[in-house]
Write an enzyme that holds these catalytic residues in place. Structure first.
Site, PDB file in Angstrom:
ATOM      1  N   HIS A 110       0.799   5.234   1.309  1.00 17.40           N
ATOM      2  CA  HIS A 110       0.170   6.244   2.151  1.00 17.40           C
ATOM      3  C   HIS A 110       0.266   7.591   1.434  1.00 17.40           C
ATOM      4  O   HIS A 110       1.339   7.951   0.935  1.00 17.40           O
ATOM      5  CB  HIS A 110       0.934   6.423   3.471  1.00 17.40           C
ATOM      6  CG  HIS A 110       1.028   5.210   4.337  1.00 17.40           C
ATOM      7  ND1 HIS A 110       0.325   5.093   5.526  1.00 17.40           N
ATOM      8  CD2 HIS A 110       1.754   4.074   4.225  1.00 17.40           C
ATOM      9  CE1 HIS A 110       0.629   3.941   6.095  1.00 17.40           C
ATOM     10  NE2 HIS A 110       1.494   3.303   5.334  1.00 17.40           N
ATOM     11  N   HIS A 132       0.839  -1.212   0.000  1.00 16.67           N
ATOM     12  CA  HIS A 132       0.000   0.000   0.000  1.00 16.67           C
ATOM     13  C   HIS A 132       0.863   1.247   0.000  1.00 16.67           C
ATOM     14  O   HIS A 132       1.986   1.237   0.508  1.00 16.67           O
ATOM     15  CB  HIS A 132      -0.932   0.020   1.213  1.00 16.67           C
ATOM     16  CG  HIS A 132      -0.218  -0.154   2.520  1.00 16.67           C
ATOM     17  ND1 HIS A 132       0.171  -1.393   3.001  1.00 16.67           N
ATOM     18  CD2 HIS A 132       0.204   0.749   3.442  1.00 16.67           C
ATOM     19  CE1 HIS A 132       0.791  -1.245   4.149  1.00 16.67           C
ATOM     20  NE2 HIS A 132       0.836   0.062   4.444  1.00 16.67           N
TER      21      HIS A 132
HETATM   22  P1  AMP Z   1       2.228   0.193   7.298  1.00 19.17           P
HETATM   23  O1  AMP Z   1       2.969   0.436   8.589  1.00 19.17           O
HETATM   24  O2  AMP Z   1       2.842   0.936   6.134  1.00 19.17           O
HETATM   25  O3  AMP Z   1       2.015  -1.272   7.017  1.00 19.17           O
HETATM   26  O4  AMP Z   1       0.811   0.885   7.483  1.00 19.17           O
HETATM   27  C1  AMP Z   1      -0.379   0.189   7.733  1.00 19.17           C
HETATM   28  C2  AMP Z   1      -1.470   1.214   7.867  1.00 19.17           C
HETATM   29  O5  AMP Z   1      -2.706   0.557   7.801  1.00 19.17           O
HETATM   30  C3  AMP Z   1      -1.436   1.994   9.198  1.00 19.17           C
HETATM   31  O6  AMP Z   1      -1.328   3.382   8.924  1.00 19.17           O
HETATM   32  C4  AMP Z   1      -2.770   1.640   9.846  1.00 19.17           C
HETATM   33  O7  AMP Z   1      -3.343   2.710  10.543  1.00 19.17           O
HETATM   34  C5  AMP Z   1      -3.605   1.229   8.637  1.00 19.17           C
HETATM   35  N1  AMP Z   1      -4.707   0.322   8.932  1.00 19.17           N
HETATM   36  C6  AMP Z   1      -4.640  -0.820   9.653  1.00 19.17           C
HETATM   37  N2  AMP Z   1      -5.866  -1.411   9.690  1.00 19.17           N
HETATM   38  C7  AMP Z   1      -6.699  -0.622   8.984  1.00 19.17           C
HETATM   39  C8  AMP Z   1      -8.091  -0.686   8.659  1.00 19.17           C
HETATM   40  N3  AMP Z   1      -8.878  -1.687   9.083  1.00 19.17           N
HETATM   41  N4  AMP Z   1      -8.618   0.310   7.913  1.00 19.17           N
HETATM   42  C9  AMP Z   1      -7.846   1.343   7.489  1.00 19.17           C
HETATM   43  N5  AMP Z   1      -6.524   1.449   7.749  1.00 19.17           N
HETATM   44  C10 AMP Z   1      -5.957   0.490   8.490  1.00 19.17           C
END
Ligand code: AMP
Ligand code: ZN
Length: 141
Positions: free
Chosen positions: A103, A101
């Protein structure tokens, strides 16, 4: 990939506030935003990390990253003064969700968020050597 929370969001089995969706790509609000307007953009098919995503799919994802980023600058109320595009690969890099993903994070001057990267010591010679090593790896593909 039944256990993956982002696959569940794609399938509609977990709720999310969707910003954009097409056949290949989904954009939705991060559940723990760094600032208001923090959006995640994912390929709908499960790939754990960036390097696993086929080029055509990653191009489609990147197009949505660009569109979301542009919209964030123009969204009334966010008062966006800058953005960070963040993409973590691997636990060592801080990846928590192993469905690749991007951000898109709106930034405001004085919002208090900072990246705290610790620099390594490098010289012109070591940078030259690493440039050659990486170039060789790219040429070998
Ligand atoms: P990363 O550290 O790059 O893997 O970021 C994962 C992101 O996913 C974090 O910013 C979380 O806040 C976000 N996240 C986790 N679960 C959910 C969810 N159910 N809906 C939306 N965002 C999520
Ligand atoms: Zn997934």
């Amino acid at each position: 990939m039944n256990a993956c929370i982002f696959c569940k969001i794609v399938a509609g089995q977990l709720p999310a506030h969707r910003v954009y969706e097409d056949e290949d790509v989904l954009a939705f609000m991060d559940i723990n935003p760094i600032n208001h307007g923090h959006v995640l953009i994912i390929p709908k098919v499960h790939y754990a990390e960036l390097r696993s995503i086929p080029l055509a799919t990653s191009t489609a994802v990147w197009e949505v990253v660009k569109k979301v980023e542009q919209a964030i600058w123009q969204t009334p109320g966010l008062s966006c003064e800058g953005t960070n595009i963040l993409q973590n690969n691997g636990a060592a890099a801080g990846q928590d969700v192993f469905h690749a993903h991007f951000h898109v994070i709106p930034r405001l001057s004085g919002d208090g968020s900072r990246f705290r990267f610790k620099l390594v010591h490098s010289t012109d010679e070591t940078r030259k050597e690493w440039a050659e090593s990486i170039k060789n790896q790219m040429d070998a593909k």
